[in-house]
Write an enzyme that holds these catalytic residues in place. Sequence first.
Site, mmCIF file in Angstrom:
data_model
loop_
_atom_site.group_PDB
_atom_site.id
_atom_site.type_symbol
_atom_site.label_atom_id
_atom_site.label_comp_id
_atom_site.label_asym_id
_atom_site.label_seq_id
_atom_site.Cartn_x
_atom_site.Cartn_y
_atom_site.Cartn_z
ATOM 1 N N ASN A 11 27.236 31.727 8.133
ATOM 2 C CA ASN A 11 26.760 32.914 7.417
ATOM 3 C C ASN A 11 25.409 33.304 8.003
ATOM 4 O OD1 ASN A 11 25.847 34.792 5.594
ATOM 5 N ND2 ASN A 11 25.615 33.360 3.885
ATOM 6 N N TRP A 12 25.417 34.371 8.778
ATOM 7 C CA TRP A 12 24.183 34.775 9.474
ATOM 8 C C TRP A 12 23.215 35.543 8.578
ATOM 9 C CZ3 TRP A 12 25.002 36.561 15.250
ATOM 10 C CH2 TRP A 12 25.274 35.418 16.017
ATOM 11 N N LYS A 13 23.673 35.914 7.385
ATOM 12 C CA LYS A 13 22.820 36.681 6.467
ATOM 13 C C LYS A 13 22.239 37.913 7.180
ATOM 14 C CE LYS A 13 22.058 32.450 4.025
ATOM 15 N NZ LYS A 13 21.414 31.800 2.923
ATOM 16 N N HIS A 99 28.360 35.751 -3.135
ATOM 17 C CA HIS A 99 27.248 34.907 -2.682
ATOM 18 C C HIS A 99 26.078 35.013 -3.671
ATOM 19 C CE1 HIS A 99 24.032 33.179 -0.320
ATOM 20 N NE2 HIS A 99 24.956 32.648 0.462
ATOM 21 N N GLU A 101 23.008 35.139 -3.274
ATOM 22 C CA GLU A 101 21.954 36.087 -2.906
ATOM 23 C C GLU A 101 22.325 37.504 -3.355
ATOM 24 O OE1 GLU A 101 21.611 34.950 1.201
ATOM 25 O OE2 GLU A 101 20.503 33.155 0.623
ATOM 26 N N GLU A 168 28.406 26.451 -3.605
ATOM 27 C CA GLU A 168 27.036 26.509 -3.097
ATOM 28 C C GLU A 168 26.047 26.481 -4.254
ATOM 29 O OE1 GLU A 168 26.740 28.477 1.040
ATOM 30 O OE2 GLU A 168 26.667 30.055 -0.436
ATOM 31 N N GLY A 174 19.048 27.089 1.467
ATOM 32 C CA GLY A 174 17.783 27.301 2.166
ATOM 33 C C GLY A 174 16.651 26.384 1.735
ATOM 34 N N SER A 205 22.078 24.319 2.770
ATOM 35 C CA SER A 205 21.241 23.473 3.638
ATOM 36 C C SER A 205 22.018 22.500 4.530
ATOM 37 C CB SER A 205 20.227 22.685 2.799
ATOM 38 O OG SER A 205 19.316 23.570 2.191
ATOM 39 N N GLY A 226 24.427 28.433 6.580
ATOM 40 C CA GLY A 226 23.560 29.599 6.719
ATOM 41 C C GLY A 226 22.613 29.441 7.894
ATOM 42 N N GLY A 227 21.360 29.133 7.594
ATOM 43 C CA GLY A 227 20.304 29.024 8.602
ATOM 44 C C GLY A 227 20.719 28.319 9.886
HETATM 45 P P1 PGA Z 1 21.752 27.694 4.119
HETATM 46 O O1 PGA Z 1 22.616 28.890 3.508
HETATM 47 O O2 PGA Z 1 22.682 26.847 4.941
HETATM 48 O O3 PGA Z 1 20.686 28.354 4.916
HETATM 49 O O4 PGA Z 1 21.217 26.904 2.956
HETATM 50 C C1 PGA Z 1 23.920 28.715 3.055
HETATM 51 C C2 PGA Z 1 24.435 30.003 2.476
HETATM 52 O O5 PGA Z 1 23.665 30.728 1.840
HETATM 53 O O6 PGA Z 1 25.625 30.338 2.646
#
Ligand code: PGA
Length: 244
Positions: A11-13, A99, A101, A168, A174, A205, A226-227
């Site tokens: 997930n590149w956000k 998600h 976010e 999640e 994050g 994470s 993500g990150g």
């Molecule tokens: P993260 O994000 O690996 O940076 O914690 C995961 C996500 O939000 O899908």
Amino acid sequence: MTNKYIYFIGNWKMFGKYKTLKSLKKVITFVKKFKKNKFRLIYCPPSTLIHPMSEIFKKTSIDIGGQNCHHSQNYGAYTGQINSKMLKDAGAKYVILGHSENRLLGEKDELINLKVKSCIKSGLKVIFCIGETFKQKKKKNTKKVINNQIKKGLKKIKNKRNILIAYEPVWAIGSGITPKETELFDIIKYIKNRLKNVKVLYGGSVNPKNIQNLRRIENVDGFLIGGASQDSKNLIDIIKKTYN
Ligand code: PGA
């Protein structure tokens, strides 16, 4: 992990530039050689990169997904929005929905439910995100919260064949913190009992360091990353370490 396929979803956000897509060549070379047919790699870039990335991955086993979409199946006067048909048209096969976010920006279960229905109609596979906040965890409400998210978000969706669940915990995203393996096993088991025959991924994470512990969780079907997925080297490391 006893499953046939392990899912790795990046997930590149709101990150990623057209100019830097060259670095994906490394990933293509790696995927061609490493444990063919043992895992599925799916990138969910921002909408601006869905089409160029689907072209780059055309002759590979790597798939593309969107990160969200509008709930309407029809085209219409919705400035700034794209619908599930447009994601499909750009080359996406998957879509992340619910998600945290986006829930944080005000997306409610009822709206997520409409999006799930629209995406399934358009032939996309849905990566349906659920998870509790730290406060909810402290109050021991995790199962209640995720049960509610499933009940409302997947309401009237009989065929779950095209749904993957991504558990999640909001506090793990994050933050560098992950739940204990025993805790994760228990929650994944709960989700799998609640929804029969559905794949359950963990997200929050995931990185090249903690993957060696996370991969030991027997009932996990993969990871939403993500990150760490934005850097090809990190992502390759995560996949390699899942099997070593
Ligand atoms: P993260 O994000 O690996 O940076 O914690 C995961 C996500 O939000 O899908």
